[in-house]
Design an enzyme around this catalytic site. Structure first.
Site, short mmCIF file in Angstrom:
data_model
loop_
_atom_site.label_atom_id
_atom_site.label_comp_id
_atom_site.label_asym_id
_atom_site.label_seq_id
_atom_site.Cartn_x
_atom_site.Cartn_y
_atom_site.Cartn_z
CB THR A 138 5.75 24.65 7.17
OG1 THR A 138 6.95 23.91 6.99
CG2 THR A 138 4.62 23.94 6.46
CG HIS A 184 12.40 14.43 6.53
ND1 HIS A 184 11.28 14.30 7.30
CD2 HIS A 184 12.41 15.71 6.11
CE1 HIS A 184 10.66 15.46 7.37
NE2 HIS A 184 11.33 16.34 6.66
CB SER A 219 1.10 29.05 -4.35
OG SER A 219 1.59 28.56 -3.13
CE1 TYR A 247 8.36 18.83 4.86
CE2 TYR A 247 10.52 17.89 5.29
CZ TYR A 247 9.34 18.44 5.75
OH TYR A 247 9.14 18.60 7.09
NE ARG A 250 3.81 3.02 11.21
CZ ARG A 250 4.70 3.69 10.48
NH1 ARG A 250 5.59 4.48 11.06
NH2 ARG A 250 4.71 3.60 9.17
CD1 TRP A 275 6.63 3.00 4.77
CD2 TRP A 275 7.63 4.00 3.02
NE1 TRP A 275 6.91 4.30 5.13
CE2 TRP A 275 7.53 4.94 4.08
CE3 TRP A 275 8.22 4.41 1.82
CZ2 TRP A 275 8.00 6.25 3.97
CZ3 TRP A 275 8.68 5.72 1.73
CH2 TRP A 275 8.58 6.62 2.79
CD GLU A 302 9.74 10.02 -1.85
OE1 GLU A 302 10.75 10.30 -2.53
OE2 GLU A 302 8.63 9.81 -2.34
CE LYS A 311 6.29 27.03 0.64
NZ LYS A 311 5.77 27.55 -0.58
CB SER A 334 11.22 6.21 -13.64
OG SER A 334 10.15 7.09 -13.71
CB SER A 335 12.33 9.42 -9.57
OG SER A 335 11.14 8.84 -9.20
CG HIS A 372 -1.43 1.33 1.65
ND1 HIS A 372 -2.32 2.04 0.88
CD2 HIS A 372 -1.18 2.08 2.75
CE1 HIS A 372 -2.60 3.19 1.50
NE2 HIS A 372 -1.92 3.24 2.62
CG HIS A 398 12.24 13.72 12.27
ND1 HIS A 398 12.23 14.92 11.62
CD2 HIS A 398 11.66 12.87 11.41
CE1 HIS A 398 11.66 14.80 10.44
NE2 HIS A 398 11.30 13.56 10.29
CG HIS A 399 11.58 9.42 10.16
ND1 HIS A 399 10.23 9.32 9.90
CD2 HIS A 399 12.00 10.50 9.47
CE1 HIS A 399 9.86 10.30 9.08
NE2 HIS A 399 10.92 11.04 8.81
CG ASP A 444 7.55 18.72 -25.61
OD1 ASP A 444 7.88 18.10 -24.57
OD2 ASP A 444 6.67 18.32 -26.39
C1 HEA Z 1 0.62 9.02 -0.41
C2 HEA Z 1 0.58 8.08 0.39
C3 HEA Z 1 -0.60 7.41 1.00
C4 HEA Z 1 -1.95 7.49 0.73
C5 HEA Z 1 -2.62 8.30 -0.35
C6 HEA Z 1 -2.60 6.63 1.66
C7 HEA Z 1 -3.99 6.43 1.70
C8 HEA Z 1 -4.63 5.62 2.63
N1 HEA Z 1 -4.05 4.90 3.64
FE1 HEA Z 1 -2.07 4.72 3.95
N2 HEA Z 1 -0.07 4.54 4.30
C9 HEA Z 1 0.93 5.23 3.67
C10 HEA Z 1 0.78 6.15 2.66
C11 HEA Z 1 -0.45 6.50 2.10
N3 HEA Z 1 -1.68 6.03 2.49
C12 HEA Z 1 2.21 4.88 4.21
C13 HEA Z 1 3.57 5.44 3.81
C14 HEA Z 1 1.96 3.94 5.22
C15 HEA Z 1 2.97 3.24 6.13
C16 HEA Z 1 3.24 1.86 5.67
C17 HEA Z 1 4.13 1.12 6.58
O1 HEA Z 1 3.85 1.07 7.79
O2 HEA Z 1 5.11 0.55 6.09
C18 HEA Z 1 0.51 3.75 5.25
C19 HEA Z 1 -0.15 2.91 6.15
C20 HEA Z 1 -1.52 2.86 6.31
C21 HEA Z 1 -2.18 2.25 7.41
C22 HEA Z 1 -1.50 1.57 8.59
C23 HEA Z 1 -1.23 0.17 8.29
C24 HEA Z 1 -0.51 -0.48 9.39
O3 HEA Z 1 0.16 0.17 10.18
O4 HEA Z 1 -0.63 -1.71 9.45
C25 HEA Z 1 -3.52 2.39 7.21
C26 HEA Z 1 -4.57 1.90 8.11
O5 HEA Z 1 -5.60 2.41 8.20
C27 HEA Z 1 -3.69 3.12 5.99
C28 HEA Z 1 -4.90 3.47 5.43
C29 HEA Z 1 -5.04 4.28 4.31
C30 HEA Z 1 -6.33 4.58 3.72
C31 HEA Z 1 -7.64 4.07 4.17
C32 HEA Z 1 -6.06 5.43 2.67
C33 HEA Z 1 -7.08 6.04 1.76
O6 HEA Z 1 -6.85 7.42 1.65
C34 HEA Z 1 -7.09 5.39 0.43
C35 HEA Z 1 -8.27 5.85 -0.36
C36 HEA Z 1 -8.34 5.29 -1.71
C37 HEA Z 1 -9.06 4.25 -2.06
C38 HEA Z 1 -9.81 3.46 -1.06
C39 HEA Z 1 -9.06 3.78 -3.46
C40 HEA Z 1 -10.23 4.20 -4.24
C41 HEA Z 1 -11.40 3.34 -4.23
C42 HEA Z 1 -11.49 2.07 -4.64
C43 HEA Z 1 -10.35 1.23 -5.00
C44 HEA Z 1 -12.77 1.47 -4.73
C45 HEA Z 1 -12.61 0.13 -4.26
C46 HEA Z 1 -13.83 -0.56 -4.31
C47 HEA Z 1 -14.60 -0.81 -3.27
C48 HEA Z 1 -14.46 -0.12 -1.95
C49 HEA Z 1 -15.64 -1.83 -3.42
N4 HEA Z 1 -2.46 3.41 5.46
C1 HEA Z 2 3.85 14.98 2.87
C2 HEA Z 2 4.41 14.34 3.78
C3 HEA Z 2 4.88 14.85 5.12
C4 HEA Z 2 5.02 16.13 5.59
C5 HEA Z 2 4.77 17.43 4.88
C6 HEA Z 2 5.48 16.00 6.93
C7 HEA Z 2 5.76 17.10 7.76
C8 HEA Z 2 6.34 17.00 9.00
N1 HEA Z 2 6.63 15.85 9.69
FE1 HEA Z 2 6.19 13.98 9.07
N2 HEA Z 2 6.04 12.10 8.34
C9 HEA Z 2 5.60 11.73 7.10
C10 HEA Z 2 5.21 12.58 6.09
C11 HEA Z 2 5.24 13.96 6.19
N3 HEA Z 2 5.61 14.68 7.28
C12 HEA Z 2 5.59 10.31 6.96
C13 HEA Z 2 5.17 9.52 5.73
C14 HEA Z 2 6.03 9.79 8.17
C15 HEA Z 2 6.15 8.35 8.62
C16 HEA Z 2 7.03 7.49 7.87
C17 HEA Z 2 7.00 6.09 8.40
O1 HEA Z 2 7.49 5.87 9.51
O2 HEA Z 2 6.44 5.21 7.71
C18 HEA Z 2 6.32 10.95 9.01
C19 HEA Z 2 6.82 10.84 10.31
C20 HEA Z 2 7.27 11.91 11.04
C21 HEA Z 2 8.03 11.79 12.24
C22 HEA Z 2 8.51 10.48 12.87
C23 HEA Z 2 7.51 9.98 13.80
C24 HEA Z 2 7.85 8.65 14.33
O3 HEA Z 2 7.97 7.68 13.57
O4 HEA Z 2 7.98 8.56 15.56
C25 HEA Z 2 8.28 13.06 12.68
C26 HEA Z 2 9.05 13.39 13.90
O5 HEA Z 2 9.56 14.43 14.06
C27 HEA Z 2 7.66 13.97 11.73
C28 HEA Z 2 7.69 15.35 11.82
C29 HEA Z 2 7.20 16.21 10.84
C30 HEA Z 2 7.30 17.65 10.94
C31 HEA Z 2 7.86 18.46 12.07
C32 HEA Z 2 6.76 18.14 9.77
C33 HEA Z 2 6.67 19.60 9.39
O6 HEA Z 2 7.09 19.79 8.06
C34 HEA Z 2 5.29 20.18 9.59
C35 HEA Z 2 5.31 21.68 9.53
C36 HEA Z 2 3.95 22.31 9.53
C37 HEA Z 2 3.32 22.91 10.55
C38 HEA Z 2 3.95 22.99 11.90
C39 HEA Z 2 1.95 23.50 10.40
C40 HEA Z 2 1.89 24.89 9.84
C41 HEA Z 2 2.64 25.90 10.59
C42 HEA Z 2 2.10 26.98 11.22
C43 HEA Z 2 0.66 27.30 11.17
C44 HEA Z 2 3.07 27.92 11.86
C45 HEA Z 2 3.01 28.05 13.32
C46 HEA Z 2 3.23 26.82 14.04
C47 HEA Z 2 3.99 26.63 15.12
C48 HEA Z 2 5.06 27.55 15.58
C49 HEA Z 2 3.75 25.41 15.98
N4 HEA Z 2 7.06 13.24 10.75
CU LIG Z 3 10.61 13.01 8.41
#
Ligand code: HEA
Ligand code: HEA
Ligand SMILES: [Cu+2]
Ligand code: CUA
Lengths: 529, 285, 296
Positions: free
Chosen positions: A332, A257, A272, A261, A454, A146, A259, A335, A173-174, A81, A306-307, A110
């Site tokens: 952030t 990390h 924007s 962003y 999780r 993942w 990634e 923004k 590709s990326s 997933h 921080h992860h 292009d």
């Molecule tokens: C961009 C990234 C992205 C997006 C878009 C999503 C979208 C969603 N994620 Fe995802 N998720 C991750 C990135 C993302 N996730 C990552 C990085 C992890 C961590 C994995 C790890 O631990 O290694 C994670 C893990 C994760 C977990 C935790 C699993 C675990 O810890 O065991 C869960 C559980 O609820 C979850 C749920 C969902 C759901 C419900 C959506 C929904 O938003 C999805 C909605 C979309 C659809 C549902 C598809 C459209 C509809 C259909 C296909 C129709 C199907 C037909 C019928 C229903 C009949 N995700």
């Molecule tokens: C689009 C993806 C995205 C983005 C934008 C962010 C944004 C941020 N993430 Fe997140 N993060 C993930 C995707 C993302 N993260 C994913 C996928 C994981 C889990 C991966 C995995 O384990 O599978 C993760 C996990 C993760 C962790 C690890 C948690 C753990 O495993 O224990 C942490 C810890 O520091 C963290 C921190 C942050 C912070 C500080 C930001 C900041 O950039 C957020 C900044 C924004 C704001 C703060 C709000 C707006 C600000 C204001 C309104 C200004 C005023 C505010 C204050 C002064 C408070 N993230």
């Molecule tokens: Cu991070």
């Protein structure tokens, strides 16, 4: 115009002005609009595949006890997933938008390297074929999450080399896609389009492309070491040989990390564009938006651990990564404030793209707040690896990145297809999505705080209610995306004729073109004042 | 247009949900992090609440301005767009103010962190080893060592029997520790990475094969505290809980004396009647 | 040299940005890459290796065909100065991605030497417990096979034999390619061809010595990729470097043939420059290798 004499043009059979017919058009194309379309359709397909897997996860978690799938298969679903959503849905969707929009926004004919552009795309379907095929081989697909942490991931069976090599292909590709974006932006701007006049989507993509080229090779290196550890007896992640499993985590998150962003900066760009259009007012703080994006990108390289607060780092390390991570809230925040200031004293209307953009600002900020909470290391000792983290990243990724993609689709679809989408259906889709997504992910905060780890297929009884709510939300949200699919298809096939400008507040070169734009645009560069 | 009104309503509902969530947080509840039973765990809880409230207030401010604007600056209300698009003063302000807020969070966080890092002067050292999928506990200076595995029966997991009160959070041999005593834990793993987590103690610590991590606790209240493995470790990851029984020092000494008389621990493979392992059925891993 | 198509100072025939029409090469390349990866996965799983080589063959065919097309277009004056800049940007950022790829393995080496090995050996607080409880007999040193000497005893590869000679070889190849470049710019075709031929020869010599070194390492020093973290980093770094030298030599060979065919003008020779950049990059990586893998 073209001064190349036709005698030298060895490709006589293809006219300059229109696409080829049939399958060949798509397989052999060098046209940025065609390739953009391919990317977007591919990512939509992957969104459904990855989403279907999420629904399997949610269905199993509806109740305590093992009901539907085996724990091992559950882990495969979690892993797949995430890989599919990240590398198959969100990243390619942004690349698709880049392909469609960057040349039209900067007045280029292009992308800079059109054949390589085609190659970047066509690697992807093959890469995901390789990845998805592992579900059907003995022992099943990857099940180590993942994040692919060793030693667990080294227990993967025959799927292992398939996964690693599929990741290599996605990386290739990326990287090529990113090189193309950079070359296009730096080299193909119309006269007068200075860097500080570039639309923000272009700016955010320029910076994103830099991040991609910097970190995709790092992921490639990391998974290569996994491969040699498993098959060639190296000891990178094995203490007995002098290595360290934690080394992998450092390398992975040095990629991981930035990634995340990569998945949000282009979204910032999209928002924007949309907010000024529907506020009918110029974007507030253009220059600070650019600098904030650059600061976020810079900081993203020094926060990775921080992860890994719980792996046993020395105190100084934890402190450094905690402070650096907290700092990201500042650019952030700039923004978010700029967006709000853009709305301030505007003259707003609320068509579907604007609704998604507003929901983005709110829900992304909530996700950002939980991110900030996670960055506080002592508190992260509790939050880490719980559903609080799952809630955090889905808030920034789903009503963050994915909503920005939906907003972009509604916003530019009339330009691309020449047809208006059905506004009523669009609004229905929006409201179902925004309600569904909150029912889906908000309760996960509580689950995490109450102690649910999780990546578990079964849980203790006190977590039951919130999991049920979350699962209901998942199905509401998931099924509403079928409506999105319907709206997109309907708009491609017909509908009210869109004007060239489409939205009365829209500004920028792409809106000076006809809707839909001709197959080749800006073969003579426009003048930008 | 009604959609904006609905949007506003939705926003307000969200914010009030958020504050309801934090308001109800004063008792230990399924809505919030536990306060735990150690000084450290309460520090962590307070820190958590501090950041939470700061975020809630910033959120109310930012979203408040936004919704006000959405309501008043609508085209349908005849709003004319202004044309301003920058203001250095404002931009400096909203860069500096968040910085200050962040510093006010970083200071207490640093203090707690430094306190947590000091494992010196412990009176008892317990070595914890993670296995797929059970735990081994060794009382290093006491010659006591045993394994601790899930005791929930297979039937409950597969829905063939009603689930008990501590479903999935119960083990055959709990970890017994004295209250009021500084206990040092050292962690390692025999196979893959696991993470030892008891929320009531306020932290979790990964077990890395080939390396040792340490952490400590000082439990104030006797009781049974439950937790789980928190790092994905394969098929049985959901099925390797932790149960800590905190007893008075006297009871602890008694227990220790009883344990010393017992045989050396069985190898983990002998624990085949553990549901976590039988769960694997005939499948590899 | 070939007749120049110059009609202005930039020596390019057209100021039109040439957007190529449909092309078969990218899709063939994708199929080739897929076949190669599928084959490799199969191979690693203990299956046959034929598929892998079919993939490699497809990639090679693509490279030949794609490059021919590009050369043909270039020779027919379809590229403008602006396109030349796109190619340059492409190459520069590609090399940057390669730098990051090597950085990972250097990073692993530094991590092992600065953190994991000292920890296993009992340095710092973190290491004290690790050493005392898990590896009490291990004495940290570099090079090391790790606490369990997984691959058995081995001798490390000293810097002052073959590696030093190889350093000289690569450094002089940097000189010869610059010589070739000067020849090209000054219209001295003999110098161009001789310089390139010398560079290719030095590259091949380097690779042969490297091959010999591997044989020596395996046979006499008992040093293999299994030799703990030292063997791992040694072979990963030198191996990927060797692969890049091989690619560099192939590129230079192509450039050599094109030079003989008279493809480049003093103003216009992006392909040559790209090859030279790549070669210098490979050179610099080797210096890092020599210092950190062999010497320190
Ligand atoms: C961009 C990234 C992205 C997006 C878009 C999503 C979208 C969603 N994620 Fe995802 N998720 C991750 C990135 C993302 N996730 C990552 C990085 C992890 C961590 C994995 C790890 O631990 O290694 C994670 C893990 C994760 C977990 C935790 C699993 C675990 O810890 O065991 C869960 C559980 O609820 C979850 C749920 C969902 C759901 C419900 C959506 C929904 O938003 C999805 C909605 C979309 C659809 C549902 C598809 C459209 C509809 C259909 C296909 C129709 C199907 C037909 C019928 C229903 C009949 N995700
Ligand atoms: C689009 C993806 C995205 C983005 C934008 C962010 C944004 C941020 N993430 Fe997140 N993060 C993930 C995707 C993302 N993260 C994913 C996928 C994981 C889990 C991966 C995995 O384990 O599978 C993760 C996990 C993760 C962790 C690890 C948690 C753990 O495993 O224990 C942490 C810890 O520091 C963290 C921190 C942050 C912070 C500080 C930001 C900041 O950039 C957020 C900044 C924004 C704001 C703060 C709000 C707006 C600000 C204001 C309104 C200004 C005023 C505010 C204050 C002064 C408070 N993230
Ligand atoms: Cu991070
Ligand atoms: Cu052990 Cu998860």
């Amino acid at each position: 115009m073209s001064t190349a004499s036709p005698a030298l043009d060895h490709d006589h059979d293809h006219e300059h002005h229109g696409p080829a017919r049939g399958l060949k058009r798509w397989l052999l194309t060098t046209n940025h609009k065609d390739i953009g379309t391919l990317y977007l359709l591919f990512s939509l397909a992957m969104f459904f595949v990855g989403g279907a897997m999420a629904l399997v996860i949610r269905a199993e978690l509806f109740q305590p006890g093992m009901q539907i799938v085996d724990p091992h298969f559950f882990n495969q679903m979690t892993t797949m997933h995430a890989l599919i959503m990240v590398f198959g849905a969100v990243m390619p969707a942004f690349v698709g938008l880049a392909n469609w929009l960057i040349p039209m926004m900067i007045g280029a004919p292009d992308m800079a390297l059109p054949r390589m552009n085609n190659w970047s795309f066509w690697i992807l379907p093959f890469a995901f074929t390789l990845l998805l095929s592992t579900l059907f081989i003995p022992g099943g697909g990857p099940a180590g999450g993942w994040t692919l942490y060793p030693p667990l991931v080294l227990q993967t069976g025959q799927a292992f080399p398939f996964v690693i090599l599929a990741i290599h292909m996605m990386g290739v590709s990326s990287i090529m896609g990113a090189i193309n974006v950079i070359a296009t932006i730096l080299n193909m701007r119309a006269p007068g389009m200075t860097l500080m006049k570039m639309p923000l989507f272009v700016w955010t993509w320029l910076i994103t492309a830099f991040l991609l080229i910097a970190v995709m090779p790092v992921l490639a290196g990391a998974v290569t070491m996994l491969l040699t550890d498993k098959y060639f007896g190296t000891s990178f992640f094995n203490a007995a040989g002098g290595g360290d499993p934690v080394l992998f985590q450092h390398i992975f998150w040095f990629f991981g990390h930035p990634e995340v962003y990569i998945m949000i900066l282009p979204a910032f760009g999209i928002i924007s564009h949309i907010i000024p259009t529907f506020a009918r007012k110029p974007l507030f703080g253009y220059a600070s938006m650019v600098y904030a994006t650059a600061s976020i990108a810079f900081l993203s390289f020094i926060v990775w651990a921080h992860h890994m607060f719980t792996v046993g780092m020395p105190l100084a390390g934890i402190l450094f990564f905690m402070y650096a991570t907290m700092l990201i809230a500042v650019p952030t925040g700039v923004k978010v404030f700029n967006w709000v200031a853009t709305m301030w004293r505007g003259s707003m209307t609320f068509e579907t793209p604007m609704l998604f953009a507003i929901a983005f600002v709110i829900l992304f900020t909530i996700g950002g707040f939980s991110g900030l909470m996670l960055s506080i290391a002592p508190a992260d000792f509790q939050y880490h690896d719980t559903y609080f983290v799952v809630a955090h990243f889905h808030y920034v990724l789903v009503p963050g990145s994915v909503f920005s993609l939906m907003a972009a689709a509604y916003y530019w679809l009339p330009k691309w297809t020449g047809h208006m989408y059905n506004e009523t259906l669009g609004k229905v889709h929006f409201w179902l999505s925004v309600i569904g997504v909150n029912i889906l992910f908000f309760p996960q905060h509580f689950l995490g705080l109450a102690g649910m780890p999780r990546r578990i297929p079964d849980y203790a009884l006190q977590f039951t209610q919130f999991n049920m709510i979350s699962t209901v939300g998942a199905f509401i949200f998931g099924l509403s995306q079928l409506l999105f699919l319907y709206i997109v298809i309907q708009t491609i096939r017909g509908g009210a004729k869109a004007t060239d400008q489409v939205w009365d507040g829209a500004k920028g070169l792409e809106w000076t073109l006809s809707s839909p734009p001709p197959y080749h645009t800006f073969t003579t560069a426009p003048e930008v004042k | 247009m009604t959609s904006s009104r609905i949007l506003r309503g939705g926003g307000i509902a969200l914010i009030s949900a958020l504050s309801a969530w934090s308001a109800s947080a004063h008792a230990d509840s399924i809505w919030n992090m536990t306060r735990g039973v150690t000084d450290i765990s309460r520090n962590v809880y307070d820190l958590h609440m501090l950041i939470l409230w700061i975020c809630v207030f910033i959120g109310i401010g930012v979203f408040g301005v936004m919704f006000w604007s959405i309501y008043h600056h609508r085209k349908s209300r005849g709003a004319e767009p202004a044309q301003f698009h920058e203001s250095t003063a404002v931009e400096v302000a909203w860069t500096v103010v968040p910085m200050v807020i962040l510093i006010s969070m970083a200071v207490p966080a640093t203090q707690v962190l430094i306190r947590m890092a000091d494992a010196s002067e412990a009176e008892l050292t317990i070595k914890v080893t993670g296995y797929q999928w059970l735990w081994q506990y060794e009382y290093l200076d006491e010659d006591v060592s045993f394994f601790s595995a899930l005791s929930t029966p297979h039937d409950q997991i597969y829905g063939d029997a009603p689930k008990g009160e501590h479903y999935l959070l119960e083990v055959d041999n709990p970890l017994v520790v004295p209250v009021g005593t500084k206990i040092r834990f050292v962690f390692t793993s025999a196979d893959v990475i696991h993470s030892w987590w008891v929320p009531a103690l306020g932290w979790k610590q990964d077990t890395i094969p080939g390396f040792i991590n340490e952490n400590w606790t000082l439990i104030e209240k006797p009781g049974t505290y439950r937790g789980q493995c928190a790092e994905l470790c394969g098929r049985g990851h959901a099925f390797m809980p932790i149960v800590v029984e905190a007893v008075s020092p006297a009871e602890f000494q008694e227990w220790l004396a009883r344990m010393k008389g017992q045989d050396a621990p069985e190898a983990p493979t002998a624990q085949t009647d553990s549901p976590a392992l039988t769960l694997a059925g005939d499948q590899p891993l | 040299m070939a007749a120049s198509h110059a009609h202005d100072a930039s020596a390019f025939t057209t100021d039109h940005y040439y957007v190529p029409h449909q092309s078969y090469w990218p899709i063939i390349a994708s199929i080739g890459l897929f076949t190669m990866m599928l084959g490799a996965a199969n191979w690693l799983n203990g299956g046959g290796v034929i598929l892998f080589w079919i993939g490699v063959a497809l990639i090679l065919i693509t490279m030949f065909g794609w490059f021919s097309t590009v050369i043909h277009e270039s020779e027919n004056g379809m590229y403008s100065a602006q396109m030349d800049r796109s190619f340059r940007l492409g190459m520069v950022w590609f090399i940057f991605s390669e730098v990051m790829f090597f950085a990972v393995f250097f990073g692993a080496l530094f991590y092992a030497r600065m953190y994991s090995v000292p920890w296993l050996g009992g340095e710092t607080d973190h290491g004290l417990l690790t050493h005392g409880l898990l590896w009490p007999h291990y004495e940290a040193a570099w090079p090391t096979g790790g606490p369990e000497r997984i691959g058995g005893f081995f001798a490390p590869m000293g810097p002052w034999g073959l590696p030093a000679i190889n350093t000289l070889i690569l450094l002089s190849s940097g000189v010869t390619i610059t010589w070739a470049h000067w020849g090209l710019i000054e219209g001295n075709r003999a110098a161009l061809i001789k310089g390139l031929a010398a560079t290719v020869a030095l590259g091949v010599l380097f690779l042969s010595l490297q091959g010999y070194e591997y044989v020596h390492a395996y046979r006499d020093l008992h040093l293999t990729p299994q030799s703990g973290i030292y063997g791992s980093t040694f072979y990963m770094l030198t191996g990927f470097h060797g692969l890049h030298v091989t690619i560099g030599v192939i590129i230079l060979l192509v450039i050599l043939f094109r030079s003989i065919a008279g493809h480049f003008t003093p103003q216009r020779h992006f392909a040559f420059e790209a090859a030279a950049w790549y070669w210098h990059f490979v050179d610099v990586v080797w210096l890092g290798l020599f210092v950190f893998v062999y010497w320190l």
